[in-house]
Design a protein around this motif. Structure first.
Motif, PDB file in Angstrom:
ATOM      1  N   LEU A 398       0.841  -1.201   0.000  1.00 29.50           N
ATOM      2  CA  LEU A 398       0.000   0.000   0.000  1.00 29.50           C
ATOM      3  C   LEU A 398       0.876   1.250   0.000  1.00 29.50           C
ATOM      4  N   ARG A 399       1.945   1.211   0.804  1.00 29.91           N
ATOM      5  CA  ARG A 399       2.852   2.365   0.824  1.00 29.91           C
ATOM      6  C   ARG A 399       3.464   2.580  -0.552  1.00 29.91           C
ATOM      7  N   LEU A 402       0.915   4.208  -2.743  1.00 30.79           N
ATOM      8  CA  LEU A 402       0.681   5.609  -2.378  1.00 30.79           C
ATOM      9  C   LEU A 402       1.887   6.488  -2.721  1.00 30.79           C
ATOM     10  N   TRP A 405       1.173   7.725  -6.090  1.00 29.63           N
ATOM     11  CA  TRP A 405       0.221   8.849  -6.056  1.00 29.63           C
ATOM     12  C   TRP A 405       0.930  10.117  -5.621  1.00 29.63           C
ATOM     13  N   GLN A 406       1.747   9.968  -4.572  1.00 24.54           N
ATOM     14  CA  GLN A 406       2.450  11.135  -4.034  1.00 24.54           C
ATOM     15  C   GLN A 406       3.337  11.752  -5.112  1.00 24.54           C
ATOM     16  N   CYS A 412      -5.590  11.874  -3.688  1.00 20.27           N
ATOM     17  CA  CYS A 412      -6.021  10.479  -3.595  1.00 20.27           C
ATOM     18  C   CYS A 412      -7.122  10.374  -2.542  1.00 20.27           C
ATOM     19  N   PHE A 414     -10.238   9.062  -0.184  1.00 21.32           N
ATOM     20  CA  PHE A 414     -10.831   7.890   0.456  1.00 21.32           C
ATOM     21  C   PHE A 414     -12.111   8.333   1.156  1.00 21.32           C
ATOM     22  N   LEU A 590      -6.736   1.088  -6.057  1.00 17.25           N
ATOM     23  CA  LEU A 590      -6.005   2.357  -6.192  1.00 17.25           C
ATOM     24  C   LEU A 590      -5.254   2.422  -7.517  1.00 17.25           C
ATOM     25  N   LEU A 623      -4.460   1.451   8.928  1.00 18.10           N
ATOM     26  CA  LEU A 623      -4.764   2.050   7.623  1.00 18.10           C
ATOM     27  C   LEU A 623      -4.741   3.584   7.712  1.00 18.10           C
ATOM     28  N   THR A 627      -2.083   5.959   5.734  1.00 13.07           N
ATOM     29  CA  THR A 627      -2.512   6.982   4.768  1.00 13.07           C
ATOM     30  C   THR A 627      -2.124   8.380   5.241  1.00 13.07           C
ATOM     31  N   VAL A 633      -3.250  12.008   0.286  1.00  8.35           N
ATOM     32  CA  VAL A 633      -4.449  11.261   0.696  1.00  8.35           C
ATOM     33  C   VAL A 633      -5.377  12.160   1.500  1.00  8.35           C
ATOM     34  N   TRP A 635      -9.275  11.861   3.456  1.00 10.64           N
ATOM     35  CA  TRP A 635     -10.493  11.121   3.805  1.00 10.64           C
ATOM     36  C   TRP A 635     -11.635  12.130   3.755  1.00 10.64           C
TER      37      TRP A 635
END
Ligand SMILES: [Zn+2]
Ligand SMILES: [Zn+2]
Length: 650
Positions: A398-399, A402, A405-406, A412, A414, A590, A623, A627, A633, A635
């Protein structure tokens, strides 16, 4: 158009954790985008509200709507704006556009004059201008670091940097702990190396205290909020509330090695120089860290001389120099080091802080995060990575995703939905606490027929929660063997209509403005012929699981959940899916969103708080922590996801 600008500014300031918001303009346009802030004050008419009815430096984000800021009010408004903004606060001003009294550009020029004339303004100000909105001039104003951090959230097309608007040297010296501007000589009459007095007259802080706070304030929540802190010596400059828990120990405790080994962070500010065997003390501090823990040291004079020397003037034994990393033999061990250089906000003198950790990710993320803030100069010294040296972290895929994305700089998004809420419970408290700690909003889907009358009151303090409708009684009306559904094909339209209307009315009564008109059908299923009922009863949105077959187009905004963290057996028993499985599901989704050219739809994570055991809570907790390491990211709150503006954009 204003609404979009305001919403965008909201998104940007929320991402950098603005909590206290002041909106000036009509209530209707202003209140909605700031629903997740800690406090929101809305003022309708500016003229009658001056001076602004708020404390000095108490506002993180200030928004002024079009046609509110009349030109003749500028001279009264600007000093007030400077007074109420916090040291990292920013303001969004929509300057009057034609056919107002003055053209937008003219007004902006005048605004610049007013700002430049503020003799009392004692910080650096910078701005950028957003253009292209039919002659409107939009200014984002604040201190350089804060404005710089907002800039990535605005589309480049509209961005125009200007030079720093106002620079009042000397007068910009200000204590970041208390705001004080008067300074005295330090203990023993000491003067800072640049000739300025270092001790804040109001709070007594010295250079080292202020730089500790400056670094902590610039790190994002994931480096602080979840962690237990070991604080060695002085607490000045360390806001202990920013950490999960705090233990204090003295120098003697360090020397005697009487410290447990379970800290996520250790801060030792001006400590090691007072220990004769400083290398052994340094090693002991490192030993108290968890695998991904970090140690921050401030050696006050480290930039003043090249070589560390032993002075043997008890209580002081060592004066450190620029060779401090070699001094503690970091490069011979498995340590990664981040050197941070910055200006002390109180004396203006250059200072250094060092972060040591065994986890390379921590250094890389802090380097990237602090590097975005022009107030810091950061340099990382990494050890070559050893394959398989540490146990495999199930979240590393996941890192890695991401990181991509970064690197792309794309936002990004959520969101978090939780189903089956009926009444207050320890699990509900657990969820609210987790949401508050992680600062993640959650949309709770409530079963109307099973709620008790107290749920509205019981959830009053749960600021991160908003509520929507989860069917009516969560009762399946289909034959055995067919997938469960409360609103399947076979049911009478009139009966379903009555249930939906009754449920909506009940929840609206319980939650008032915290109710978001979104419908979540139990088991995520609803027959297509009932969709017009949802429109009729003024639902804005519908949320199912993405795997359900899609329904015919309607006016409803549909935003689904992608990942359900529990696995349900036939007997409705739930277990948490293995972490590796969940991480792979997240990464798959993702990656698909990342390679899609369209604006990404938020990735929905679905929980059922009543059925969750420790492993499921731990997954969510981790999680959020993972994130939080990535500034791209966000939320999103449900009010933002299910807003008509968003539908208009998509
Ligand atoms: Zn102070
Ligand atoms: Zn349910």
């Amino acid at each position: 158009m204003d609404f979009e600008l305001l919403e965008q500014h909201y998104a940007a300031t929320y991402a950098v954790q603005a909590q206290r918001v002041l909106c000036i303009g009509t209530r209707q346009n202003m209140a909605v985008p700031y629903q997740a802030a800690k406090s929101v004050l809305v003022i309708d008419a500016l003229a009658s509200a001056l001076p602004l009815p708020v404390e000095k430096e108490s506002i993180d984000a200030l928004c002024v709507q079009r046609d509110v800021l009349q030109v003749d009010l500028l001279w009264f408004f600007i000093p007030e704006m400077l007074r109420v903004l916090s040291p990292t606060g920013t303001a969004l001003l929509i300057v009057p556009s034609p056919p107002s009294a003055m053209a937008g550009e003219q007004a902006a020029a005048m605004l610049a004059d007013v700002l430049a004339a503020q003799e009392t303004a004692c910080r650096l100000l910078e701005w950028f201008e957003l253009t292209g909105h039919s002659g409107t001039v939009v200014l984002v104003i604040g201190p350089p670091g804060a404005v710089g951090r907002l800039a990535p959230y605005y589309p480049d097309a509209h961005l125009m940097w200007s030079a720093p608007l106002l620079t009042v040297r000397g007068a910009s010296l200000r204590c970041n702990l208390c705001g004080g501007q008067r300074f005295l000589p330090g203990p023993g009459g000491r003067i800072a190396s640049n000739g300025r007095p270092p001790r804040c007259q109001e709070c007594g802080s010295l250079e080292r205290h202020r730089v500790v706070q400056k670094v902590l304030a610039a790190l994002q929540a994931g480096f602080l909020g979840e962690r237990s802190l070991l604080l060695v010596g002085d607490t000045t400059g360390v806001p202990t509330a920013w950490f999960g828990s705090v233990d204090r120990v003295s120098l003697e405790d360090v020397a005697a090695a009487q410290i447990p080994h379970h800290y996520g962070a250790v801060i030792a500010c001006h400590v090691l120089g007072f220990v004769r065997d400083d290398r052994a003390a340094f090693d002991r501090l490192l030993d108290t860290l968890l695998a991904d823990g970090w140690l921050m040291c401030v050696f006050p004079d480290a930039l003043e001389q090249d070589i560390s020397i032993d002075v043997e003037h008890p209580p002081l034994f060592h004066r450190y120099g620029r060779d401090v990393i070699a001094r503690f033999d970091c490069m011979g061990s498995e340590l990664h080091v981040l050197e941070i250089e910055m200006r002390d906000p109180g004396s203006g003198v250059q200072m250094a802080a060092h972060i040591y950790t065994r986890e390379p990710r921590i250094v890389r993320q802090m380097q990237r995060w602090l590097g975005m803030d022009e107030g810091f100069r950061v340099r990382a010294q990494m050890q070559p990575e050893r394959r398989g040296a540490t146990a495999k972290d199930p979240f590393s895929p996941l890192r890695a995703e991401l990181e991509l994305w970064q690197a792309s700089g794309r936002s990004c998004p959520f969101w978090w939905r939780d189903d089956d809420l009926v009444c207050a419970s320890p699990e509900l408290n657990k969820m609210a606490l987790l949401a508050a700690e992680a600062r993640v909003p959650v949309l709770a889907a409530v079963i109307p027929a099973h709620t008790d009358g107290r749920l509205g009151e019981d959830t009053m303090g749960m600021a991160e929660l908003s509520f929507c409708q989860h069917g009516y009684a969560h009762k399946s009306h289909v034959a055995a063997g067919v997938p469960s559904s409360e609103f399947g094909n076979g049911r009478q339209l009139s009966e379903v209509a009555r249930e939906i209307a009754e449920g909506r009315q009940r929840l609206q009564g319980l939650f008032g403005e915290r109710f978001i008109p979104v419908f979540v059908p139990p088991w995520n299923r609803i027959a297509a012929n009932f969709i017009p009922l949802l429109e009729e009863y003024r639902f804005l949105g519908l949320s199912q699981h993405r795997d359900e077959p899609s329904l015919p187009d309607s006016k409803l905004i549909t935003v689904h959940c992608d990942i359900e963290i529990l696995l349900w057996s036939a007997a409705s028993k739930a277990t948490c899916k293995p972490t590796q499985t969940l991480v792979l599901e997240l990464v798959k989704r993702l990656a698909k969103l990342r390679t899609n050219a369209m604006e990404p739809e938020p990735l929905g994570v679905l929980t059922h708080h009543r059925a969750m055991k420790d492993d499921a809570w731990l997954f969510m907790h981790t999680l959020f922590a993972v994130t939080a390491e990535f500034s791209v990211v966000r939320w999103l709150p449900a009010a933002e996801i299910f807003s008509t503006v968003r539908k208009g954009v998509a």
